[in-house]
Design an enzyme around this catalytic site. Structure first.
Site, PDB file in Angstrom:
ATOM      1  N   SER A 164       0.860  -1.191   0.000  1.00  0.00           N
ATOM      2  CA  SER A 164       0.000   0.000   0.000  1.00  0.00           C
ATOM      3  C   SER A 164       0.892   1.235   0.000  1.00  0.00           C
ATOM      4  O   SER A 164       2.075   1.157   0.366  1.00  0.00           O
ATOM      5  CB  SER A 164      -0.854   0.001   1.277  1.00  0.00           C
ATOM      6  OG  SER A 164      -1.544   1.216   1.423  1.00  0.00           O
TER       7      SER A 164
ATOM      8  N   TYR B 192      -1.837  -0.489  10.548  1.00  0.00           N
ATOM      9  CA  TYR B 192      -1.999  -0.900   9.136  1.00  0.00           C
ATOM     10  C   TYR B 192      -0.705  -0.630   8.369  1.00  0.00           C
ATOM     11  O   TYR B 192      -0.211  -1.497   7.640  1.00  0.00           O
ATOM     12  CB  TYR B 192      -3.171  -0.132   8.510  1.00  0.00           C
ATOM     13  CG  TYR B 192      -3.399  -0.442   7.043  1.00  0.00           C
ATOM     14  CD1 TYR B 192      -3.831  -1.704   6.644  1.00  0.00           C
ATOM     15  CD2 TYR B 192      -3.190   0.527   6.062  1.00  0.00           C
ATOM     16  CE1 TYR B 192      -4.055  -1.998   5.291  1.00  0.00           C
ATOM     17  CE2 TYR B 192      -3.412   0.246   4.714  1.00  0.00           C
ATOM     18  CZ  TYR B 192      -3.842  -1.019   4.344  1.00  0.00           C
ATOM     19  OH  TYR B 192      -4.044  -1.301   3.005  1.00  0.00           O
TER      20      TYR B 192
HETATM   21  N1  LIG Z   1      -8.529  -0.377  -1.832  1.00  0.00           N
HETATM   22  C1  LIG Z   1      -7.504   0.383  -1.489  1.00  0.00           C
HETATM   23  O1  LIG Z   1      -7.599   1.608  -1.456  1.00  0.00           O
HETATM   24  C2  LIG Z   1      -6.185  -0.249  -1.160  1.00  0.00           C
HETATM   25  C3  LIG Z   1      -5.075   0.586  -1.047  1.00  0.00           C
HETATM   26  C4  LIG Z   1      -3.847   0.024  -0.718  1.00  0.00           C
HETATM   27  C5  LIG Z   1      -3.739  -1.332  -0.517  1.00  0.00           C
HETATM   28  N2  LIG Z   1      -4.833  -2.120  -0.610  1.00  0.00           N
HETATM   29  C6  LIG Z   1      -4.671  -3.559  -0.354  1.00  0.00           C
HETATM   30  O2  LIG Z   1      -5.282  -4.288  -1.384  1.00  0.00           O
HETATM   31  C7  LIG Z   1      -5.607  -5.583  -0.905  1.00  0.00           C
HETATM   32  C8  LIG Z   1      -7.016  -5.933  -1.353  1.00  0.00           C
HETATM   33  O3  LIG Z   1      -7.936  -5.089  -0.691  1.00  0.00           O
HETATM   34  P1  LIG Z   1      -9.196  -4.454  -1.420  1.00  0.00           P
HETATM   35  O4  LIG Z   1      -8.985  -3.007  -1.498  1.00  0.00           O
HETATM   36  O5  LIG Z   1      -9.522  -5.190  -2.643  1.00  0.00           O
HETATM   37  O6  LIG Z   1     -10.310  -4.667  -0.280  1.00  0.00           O
HETATM   38  P2  LIG Z   1     -11.550  -5.650  -0.202  1.00  0.00           P
HETATM   39  O7  LIG Z   1     -12.494  -5.393  -1.298  1.00  0.00           O
HETATM   40  O8  LIG Z   1     -12.040  -5.532   1.196  1.00  0.00           O
HETATM   41  O9  LIG Z   1     -10.905  -7.074  -0.428  1.00  0.00           O
HETATM   42  C9  LIG Z   1     -10.154  -7.715   0.559  1.00  0.00           C
HETATM   43  C10 LIG Z   1     -10.106  -9.190   0.219  1.00  0.00           C
HETATM   44  O10 LIG Z   1      -9.349  -9.860   1.233  1.00  0.00           O
HETATM   45  C11 LIG Z   1     -10.093 -10.984   1.654  1.00  0.00           C
HETATM   46  N3  LIG Z   1      -9.761 -11.350   3.007  1.00  0.00           N
HETATM   47  C12 LIG Z   1      -9.877 -10.633   4.147  1.00  0.00           C
HETATM   48  N4  LIG Z   1      -9.500 -11.369   5.198  1.00  0.00           N
HETATM   49  C13 LIG Z   1      -9.131 -12.575   4.706  1.00  0.00           C
HETATM   50  C14 LIG Z   1      -8.645 -13.764   5.286  1.00  0.00           C
HETATM   51  N5  LIG Z   1      -8.474 -13.895   6.628  1.00  0.00           N
HETATM   52  N6  LIG Z   1      -8.360 -14.810   4.483  1.00  0.00           N
HETATM   53  C15 LIG Z   1      -8.542 -14.715   3.161  1.00  0.00           C
HETATM   54  N7  LIG Z   1      -9.001 -13.616   2.545  1.00  0.00           N
HETATM   55  C16 LIG Z   1      -9.292 -12.562   3.319  1.00  0.00           C
HETATM   56  C17 LIG Z   1     -11.548 -10.634   1.478  1.00  0.00           C
HETATM   57  O11 LIG Z   1     -12.304 -11.802   1.227  1.00  0.00           O
HETATM   58  P3  LIG Z   1     -13.212 -12.557   2.285  1.00  0.00           P
HETATM   59  O12 LIG Z   1     -13.829 -11.533   3.182  1.00  0.00           O
HETATM   60  O13 LIG Z   1     -14.198 -13.286   1.419  1.00  0.00           O
HETATM   61  O14 LIG Z   1     -12.292 -13.503   2.987  1.00  0.00           O
HETATM   62  C18 LIG Z   1     -11.488  -9.819   0.188  1.00  0.00           C
HETATM   63  O15 LIG Z   1     -11.576 -10.660  -0.931  1.00  0.00           O
HETATM   64  C19 LIG Z   1      -5.406  -5.541   0.613  1.00  0.00           C
HETATM   65  O16 LIG Z   1      -4.179  -6.154   0.937  1.00  0.00           O
HETATM   66  C20 LIG Z   1      -5.339  -4.050   0.906  1.00  0.00           C
HETATM   67  O17 LIG Z   1      -4.602  -3.762   2.064  1.00  0.00           O
HETATM   68  C21 LIG Z   1      -6.055  -1.613  -0.948  1.00  0.00           C
END
Ligand SMILES: NC(=O)c1ccc[n+]([C@@H]2O[C@H](COP(=O)([O-])OP(=O)(O)OC[C@H]3O[C@@H](n4cnc5c(N)ncnc54)[C@H](OP(=O)(O)O)[C@@H]3O)[C@@H](O)[C@H]2O)c1
Length: 242
Positions: free
Chosen positions: A139, A152
């Site tokens: 991130s 985080y």
């Molecule tokens: N969106 C942003 O602005 C942003 C910015 C920087 C970094 N990121 C990073 O991008 C990655 C994806 O996040 P996202 O933005 O796509 O958010 P999201 O839509 O909330 O997706 C998160 C994913 O992680 C899964 N997850 C959570 N806990 C889990 C566990 N214990 N085991 C397996 N899967 C798990 C969730 O699936 P289930 O709930 O079905 O398990 C979901 O598919 C993360 O690492 C986040 O930190 C996102």
């Protein structure tokens, strides 16, 4: 023909957001996909939509057994593991004074240990293949700390350290990429339990870019020739300040 045709890609956290967008981007390019997350129903619906080269399994990345089973599914179904995308993560931002220990521990378990479990589950296979690509989703918070993001950010700094250590130890057979997004549309902000912080984040996310934009950046790293390792990509909305 796309460079992805016939490649086997494991994506954790594929039930929404970035992971789902990556699956949607890679499936039509002929990749074999193995998708993991806890919400099996969402993975099932996505997999049915994306076609015959997609497999899925309920996988909680805090369990090494689950992640190992996901890697085994890839081997059983497609014989190789070419790319692992350690994408699962959560972001329950809070202030230290709130002492939300459960949320801190959950972030450490999913965002750090989940990545380590992924690496452990595929490294022997990639070493034996003498090739592989591990993409760890960090991130902008892995580069910049702001009030409420301390824990985080710590997990995402850790992801970057793990990726760099892995890169140095695995030169010659493994490509490693750190993908560091800024604000991106997804379900991520829903994990914030502090109402005031959530409101502030909603404001920041008014300028959020699409999850597909991150999938495109990820594809760029994958599509480079084998001898080219894109080590790190930071990708923010043009308007984002920090
Ligand atoms: N969106 C942003 O602005 C942003 C910015 C920087 C970094 N990121 C990073 O991008 C990655 C994806 O996040 P996202 O933005 O796509 O958010 P999201 O839509 O909330 O997706 C998160 C994913 O992680 C899964 N997850 C959570 N806990 C889990 C566990 N214990 N085991 C397996 N899967 C798990 C969730 O699936 P289930 O709930 O079905 O398990 C979901 O598919 C993360 O690492 C986040 O930190 C996102």
């Amino acid at each position: 023909m796309s460079q992805l045709a016939g490649k086997t890609i494991i994506i954790t956290g594929a039930s929404s957001g970035l992971g789902e967008a990556m699956a949607r981007k890679f499936a039509p390019l002929g990749a074999n996909l193995v998708l993991g997350a806890r919400r099996e129903d969402k993975l099932g619906a996505l997999s049915a939509e994306l076609g015959e080269n997609v497999r899925f399994m309920k996988c909680d990345v805090t369990s090494f057994d689950d992640v190992q089973a996901l890697a085994q599914l890839a081997l059983d179904e497609f014989s190789t593991i070419d790319i692992l995308i350690n994408n699962a993560g959560l972001m329950p931002l809070s202030f230290f004074s709130e002492k939300k220990l459960d949320e801190w521990n959950q972030m450490i378990d999913v965002n750090i240990k989940g990545v380590l479990h992924g690496i452990a589950a595929v490294i022997d296979t990639m070493q034996a293949q003498k090739s592989g690509h591990i993409i760890n989703v960090a991130s902008v918070a892995g580069h910049v700390v702001t009030p409420s993001s301390g824990v985080y950010a710590a997990t995402k700094f850790a992801v970057r350290a793990i990726s760099e250590g892995l890169r140095q130890e695995s030169r010659g057979f493994l490509r490693t990429t750190i993908l560091s997004p800024g604000a991106v549309e997804s379900e991520l902000t829903q994990t914030i339990s502090n109402e005031k912080i959530a409101q502030g984040i909603d404001k920041l996310y008014e300028d959020a870019i699409r999850a597909e934009d991150i999938a495109n950046a990820c594809l760029y790293a994958i599509e480079q020739p084998d001898e080219v390792d894109v080590n790190e990509i930071i990708i923010r909305p043009t308007k984002q300040k920090l």
